[in-house]
Design an enzyme around this catalytic site. Structure first.
Site, PDB file in Angstrom:
ATOM      1  N   SER A 139       0.874  -1.183   0.000  1.00  0.00           N
ATOM      2  CA  SER A 139       0.000   0.000   0.000  1.00  0.00           C
ATOM      3  C   SER A 139       0.904   1.224   0.000  1.00  0.00           C
ATOM      4  CB  SER A 139      -0.839  -0.024   1.289  1.00  0.00           C
ATOM      5  OG  SER A 139      -1.478   1.219   1.519  1.00  0.00           O
ATOM      6  N   TYR A 152      -1.803  -1.250  10.540  1.00  0.00           N
ATOM      7  CA  TYR A 152      -1.807  -1.393   9.077  1.00  0.00           C
ATOM      8  C   TYR A 152      -0.511  -0.851   8.484  1.00  0.00           C
ATOM      9  CZ  TYR A 152      -3.898  -1.152   4.342  1.00  0.00           C
ATOM     10  OH  TYR A 152      -4.183  -1.311   3.003  1.00  0.00           O
TER      11      TYR A 152
HETATM   12  P1  NAD Z   1     -11.620  -6.206   0.549  1.00  0.00           P
HETATM   13  O1  NAD Z   1     -12.158  -6.080   1.927  1.00  0.00           O
HETATM   14  O2  NAD Z   1     -12.470  -5.811  -0.620  1.00  0.00           O
HETATM   15  O3  NAD Z   1     -11.125  -7.707   0.282  1.00  0.00           O
HETATM   16  C1  NAD Z   1     -10.381  -8.407   1.222  1.00  0.00           C
HETATM   17  C2  NAD Z   1     -10.354  -9.866   0.832  1.00  0.00           C
HETATM   18  O4  NAD Z   1      -9.614 -10.574   1.833  1.00  0.00           O
HETATM   19  C3  NAD Z   1     -11.733 -10.536   0.780  1.00  0.00           C
HETATM   20  O5  NAD Z   1     -11.745 -11.527  -0.221  1.00  0.00           O
HETATM   21  C4  NAD Z   1     -11.851 -11.169   2.167  1.00  0.00           C
HETATM   22  O6  NAD Z   1     -12.753 -12.274   2.200  1.00  0.00           O
HETATM   23  C5  NAD Z   1     -10.418 -11.614   2.367  1.00  0.00           C
HETATM   24  N1  NAD Z   1     -10.049 -11.807   3.760  1.00  0.00           N
HETATM   25  C6  NAD Z   1     -10.148 -10.941   4.798  1.00  0.00           C
HETATM   26  N2  NAD Z   1      -9.719 -11.532   5.923  1.00  0.00           N
HETATM   27  C7  NAD Z   1      -9.335 -12.792   5.583  1.00  0.00           C
HETATM   28  C8  NAD Z   1      -8.813 -13.895   6.309  1.00  0.00           C
HETATM   29  N3  NAD Z   1      -8.596 -13.830   7.630  1.00  0.00           N
HETATM   30  N4  NAD Z   1      -8.555 -15.039   5.634  1.00  0.00           N
HETATM   31  C9  NAD Z   1      -8.796 -15.137   4.307  1.00  0.00           C
HETATM   32  N5  NAD Z   1      -9.291 -14.122   3.576  1.00  0.00           N
HETATM   33  C10 NAD Z   1      -9.551 -12.969   4.205  1.00  0.00           C
HETATM   34  O7  NAD Z   1     -10.255  -5.388   0.591  1.00  0.00           O
HETATM   35  P2  NAD Z   1      -9.340  -4.734  -0.567  1.00  0.00           P
HETATM   36  O8  NAD Z   1      -9.477  -3.252  -0.465  1.00  0.00           O
HETATM   37  O9  NAD Z   1      -9.542  -5.408  -1.863  1.00  0.00           O
HETATM   38  O10 NAD Z   1      -7.911  -5.091   0.026  1.00  0.00           O
HETATM   39  C11 NAD Z   1      -7.078  -6.098  -0.519  1.00  0.00           C
HETATM   40  C12 NAD Z   1      -5.628  -5.780  -0.188  1.00  0.00           C
HETATM   41  O11 NAD Z   1      -5.272  -4.556  -0.816  1.00  0.00           O
HETATM   42  C13 NAD Z   1      -5.353  -5.606   1.292  1.00  0.00           C
HETATM   43  O12 NAD Z   1      -4.110  -6.180   1.621  1.00  0.00           O
HETATM   44  C14 NAD Z   1      -5.311  -4.109   1.455  1.00  0.00           C
HETATM   45  O13 NAD Z   1      -4.523  -3.726   2.536  1.00  0.00           O
HETATM   46  C15 NAD Z   1      -4.696  -3.696   0.146  1.00  0.00           C
HETATM   47  N6  NAD Z   1      -4.909  -2.299  -0.227  1.00  0.00           N
HETATM   48  C16 NAD Z   1      -6.158  -1.806  -0.417  1.00  0.00           C
HETATM   49  C17 NAD Z   1      -6.311  -0.475  -0.804  1.00  0.00           C
HETATM   50  C18 NAD Z   1      -7.657   0.142  -1.057  1.00  0.00           C
HETATM   51  O14 NAD Z   1      -7.728   1.365  -1.225  1.00  0.00           O
HETATM   52  N7  NAD Z   1      -8.735  -0.620  -1.119  1.00  0.00           N
HETATM   53  C19 NAD Z   1      -5.196   0.327  -0.962  1.00  0.00           C
HETATM   54  C20 NAD Z   1      -3.929  -0.203  -0.753  1.00  0.00           C
HETATM   55  C21 NAD Z   1      -3.797  -1.530  -0.392  1.00  0.00           C
END
Ligand code: NAD
Length: 257
Positions: A139, A152
């Site tokens: 991130s 985080y």
């Molecule tokens: P999201 O909540 O849409 O998806 C998260 C996914 O992880 C889902 O499929 C959920 O079921 C799964 N998950 C959560 N806890 C779990 C566990 N204990 N075991 C197995 N699966 C689990 O989130 P997102 O925004 O798509 O985030 C995905 C990644 O991207 C994360 O690592 C997040 O930190 C990173 N990220 C997101 C953003 C953003 O703006 N959305 C920005 C930078 C980084």
């Protein structure tokens, strides 16, 4: 035999964007993450329409034994594991003095330790074939801090450190390890922060979303999950064979400031 990819946390958001892009590029895909039986069946069917094999494993990424089982299940399903995308992640927002210790542990285990356990289990399979791609979804918060996100930010900085070490250890083994550092991506994880801010400020969710993005990013728009997917597919390509140990920034200018 097509190459096989495992994408953790791929039932929604960025993980689903990456899994979809990899299926579109011809990889067999192991999905992982939470969802109802019907939701998961629909995802498996949708990705299978690309003519690749798709499966789902329900491992909880906070449990090291289940993470190792997920890697072995992928190898059993497809006979190989070529691409590992460590994507599963959760967020919790609170000032450090108020941050529940239990939430700290959960964020560190899912966002950081799970990537270590999956990488450790996946590397021997990649080393045996002399080819592999490890992509860690970090991130902007792996590069800079923000108030309220101690666990985080610590996990994402740690994930970039892990990426560098795995890259160095496998520099001449045909295996690359890179981090992708997105800014704001429109997903459920961000939607929960938008909803909390709308409630807190008595404003609409549209306005809360605009303020959230505008506070950090010069470019006032969300990145699409499919764009992160396209970047991951590029990192798996032959053209990216010497990109390793890097931070691939896709953040609307957030960390250019
Ligand atoms: P999201 O909540 O849409 O998806 C998260 C996914 O992880 C889902 O499929 C959920 O079921 C799964 N998950 C959560 N806890 C779990 C566990 N204990 N075991 C197995 N699966 C689990 O989130 P997102 O925004 O798509 O985030 C995905 C990644 O991207 C994360 O690592 C997040 O930190 C990173 N990220 C997101 C953003 C953003 O703006 N959305 C920005 C930078 C980084």
């Amino acid at each position: 035999m097509p190459r096989a990819a495992l994408v953790t946390g791929s039932t929604s958001g960025i993980g689903l964007g990456i899994a979809t892009a990899l299926a579109g590029a011809g990889y067999d895909v192991m999905l992982n993450g939470f969802g109802t039986e019907a939701e998961i069946a629909a995802l498996v069917s949708s990705l299978s329409s690309h003519g690749v094999r798709v499966s789902h494993h329900p491992a909880d990424m906070s449990d090291p034994a289940q993470v190792a089982a997920l890697v072995e299940a992928t190898v059993s399903a497809f006979g190989r594991l070529d691409v590992l995308v460590n994507n599963a992640g959760i967020q919790h927002v609170a000032r450090t003095e108020d941050f529940p210790a239990e939430r700290w542990d959960a964020v560190i285990s899912i966002n950081l330790s799970a990537a270590f356990h999956a990488t450790k289990a996946a590397l021997p399979h990649m080393q045996r074939r002399g080819w592999g791609r490890i992509i860690n979804i970090a991130s902007t918060h792996g590069r800079v801090g923000s108030e309220g996100k101690c666990a985080y930010v610590a996990a994402k900085h740690g994930l970039i450190g892990l990426t560098k070490v795995v890259a160095l250890e496998n520099a001449n083994a045909g295996i690359t390890a890179n981090a992708i550092c997105p800014g704001w991506v429109e997903t459920a994880l961000v939607q929960r922060q938008v909803a909390a801010r709308a409630l807190e400020g008595g404003i609409s969710e549209a306005e809360a979303a605009e303020r959230l993005v505008g506070e950090k990013q010069p470019m006032k728009r969300f990145t699409r999950p499919s764009s992160v997917g396209a970047l991951a597919v590029f990192l798996c390509s032959d053209a990216a064979e010497t990109i390793t140990g890097s931070e691939q920034v896709i953040d609307g200018g957030w960390t250019a400031q």
